[in-house]
Design an enzyme around this catalytic site. Structure first.
Site, PDB file in Angstrom:
ATOM      1  N   ASP A   8       0.757  -1.305  -0.124  1.00  0.00           N
ATOM      2  CA  ASP A   8       0.082   0.318  -0.056  1.00  0.00           C
ATOM      3  C   ASP A   8       0.827   1.181   0.112  1.00  0.00           C
ATOM      4  O   ASP A   8       2.072   1.216  -0.043  1.00  0.00           O
ATOM      5  CB  ASP A   8      -1.062   0.054   1.181  1.00  0.00           C
ATOM      6  CG  ASP A   8      -0.351   0.068   2.318  1.00  0.00           C
ATOM      7  OD1 ASP A   8       0.943   0.180   2.656  1.00  0.00           O
ATOM      8  OD2 ASP A   8      -1.129   0.328   3.393  1.00  0.00           O
ATOM      9  N   CYS A  65       3.170  -3.089   4.086  1.00  0.00           N
ATOM     10  CA  CYS A  65       2.541  -1.931   4.381  1.00  0.00           C
ATOM     11  C   CYS A  65       3.342  -1.318   5.475  1.00  0.00           C
ATOM     12  O   CYS A  65       4.482  -1.324   5.419  1.00  0.00           O
ATOM     13  CB  CYS A  65       1.118  -2.540   4.648  1.00  0.00           C
ATOM     14  SG  CYS A  65       0.960  -3.491   6.101  1.00  0.00           S
ATOM     15  N   THR A  67       3.037  -1.568   8.819  1.00  0.00           N
ATOM     16  CA  THR A  67       3.684  -2.199   9.948  1.00  0.00           C
ATOM     17  C   THR A  67       3.564  -4.003   9.200  1.00  0.00           C
ATOM     18  O   THR A  67       4.492  -4.739   9.979  1.00  0.00           O
ATOM     19  CB  THR A  67       2.538  -2.536  11.088  1.00  0.00           C
ATOM     20  OG1 THR A  67       1.113  -3.072  10.490  1.00  0.00           O
ATOM     21  CG2 THR A  67       2.072  -1.015  11.552  1.00  0.00           C
ATOM     22  N   HIS A  98      10.143 -23.991   9.449  1.00  0.00           N
ATOM     23  CA  HIS A  98       9.000 -24.786  10.003  1.00  0.00           C
ATOM     24  C   HIS A  98       7.672 -24.654   9.434  1.00  0.00           C
ATOM     25  O   HIS A  98       6.995 -25.615   9.599  1.00  0.00           O
ATOM     26  CB  HIS A  98       9.131 -24.308  11.433  1.00  0.00           C
ATOM     27  CG  HIS A  98      10.159 -24.711  12.204  1.00  0.00           C
ATOM     28  ND1 HIS A  98      10.200 -24.812  13.741  1.00  0.00           N
ATOM     29  CD2 HIS A  98      11.305 -25.548  11.747  1.00  0.00           C
ATOM     30  CE1 HIS A  98      11.385 -25.187  14.040  1.00  0.00           C
ATOM     31  NE2 HIS A  98      12.032 -25.510  13.072  1.00  0.00           N
ATOM     32  N   HIS A 133       7.380 -31.263  10.561  1.00  0.00           N
ATOM     33  CA  HIS A 133       6.990 -29.685  10.137  1.00  0.00           C
ATOM     34  C   HIS A 133       5.741 -29.930   8.929  1.00  0.00           C
ATOM     35  O   HIS A 133       4.917 -28.987   9.045  1.00  0.00           O
ATOM     36  CB  HIS A 133       7.949 -28.782   9.836  1.00  0.00           C
ATOM     37  CG  HIS A 133       8.794 -28.745  10.994  1.00  0.00           C
ATOM     38  ND1 HIS A 133       8.462 -28.133  12.079  1.00  0.00           N
ATOM     39  CD2 HIS A 133      10.178 -29.272  11.004  1.00  0.00           C
ATOM     40  CE1 HIS A 133       9.583 -28.191  12.857  1.00  0.00           C
ATOM     41  NE2 HIS A 133      10.523 -28.609  12.282  1.00  0.00           N
TER      42      HIS A 133
HETATM   43  C1  RB5 Z   1      -1.907   2.675   6.250  1.00  0.00           C
HETATM   44  O1  RB5 Z   1      -2.153   3.670   7.194  1.00  0.00           O
HETATM   45  C2  RB5 Z   1      -1.682   1.433   7.312  1.00  0.00           C
HETATM   46  O2  RB5 Z   1      -2.478   1.312   8.218  1.00  0.00           O
HETATM   47  C3  RB5 Z   1      -1.146   0.179   6.738  1.00  0.00           C
HETATM   48  O3  RB5 Z   1       0.047   0.613   5.978  1.00  0.00           O
HETATM   49  C4  RB5 Z   1      -0.675  -0.949   7.581  1.00  0.00           C
HETATM   50  O4  RB5 Z   1       0.193  -0.543   8.385  1.00  0.00           O
HETATM   51  C5  RB5 Z   1      -1.912  -1.789   8.002  1.00  0.00           C
HETATM   52  O5  RB5 Z   1      -1.706  -2.759   8.718  1.00  0.00           O
END
Ligand code: RB5
Length: 146
Positions: A8, A65, A67, A98, A133
């Protein structure tokens, strides 16, 4: 090996870093977006990448993304996908050895580019161990058929 890759807006810069590294390693990539910094919804790109992996058009997938968490949650909703959030070397290695993870998820706001490239190399170069596994991974995949 061909890798489907997507992000994203929160992962677009790290995606570019990873793509450049894959190109250096002569690994073919299919960039499924996003292509601009405009705000967008990460599940749309998780599905695009996972569909390529499940269809066999790509051997593995990478999703980035902010996180890595949202991408990982979304990817694991797709039948046939075993997505792993990779923030450290040990988990990254184990996700292959695994869990036979076929999608790697990273967070641009969590993992710097140097570490991300190192984790990518570990993830690419670690084989599934099989054996006990395999039985466990098969049990995970059977959950989809309940
Ligand atoms: C976008 O702001 C953010 O929420 C997305 O990139 C991601 O971190 C979601 O898990």
């Amino acid at each position: 090996m061909k890798i489907a890759i997507g992000s994203d807006h929160g992962g677009i810069h790290l995606k570019k870093v990873l793509m450049d590294h894959l190109a250096e390693r002569k690994i073919e990539t299919d960039d499924l977006g996003t292509y601009t910094e405009a705000s967008c919804d990460y599940p749309d790109y998780a599905v695009k990448v996972c569909d390529e992996v499940v269809a066999g058009r790509a051997e593995r997938g990478i999703l980035v993304c902010g996180t890595g968490i949202g991408m990982c949650i979304a990817a694991n909703k797709v039948d046939g996908i075993r997505a792993a959030l990779c923030n450290d070397a040990f988990s990254t290695k184990m996700s292959r050895e695994h869990n036979n993870a076929n999608v790697m998820c990273l967070g641009e706001r969590v993992t710097g580019p140097g570490l991300a490239v190192m984790l990518l190399d570990i993830w690419l170069d670690t084989e599934f161990a099989g054996g006990r596994h395999e039985r466990r991974v098969n049990k995970i995949m059977a959950i989809e058929k309940r």
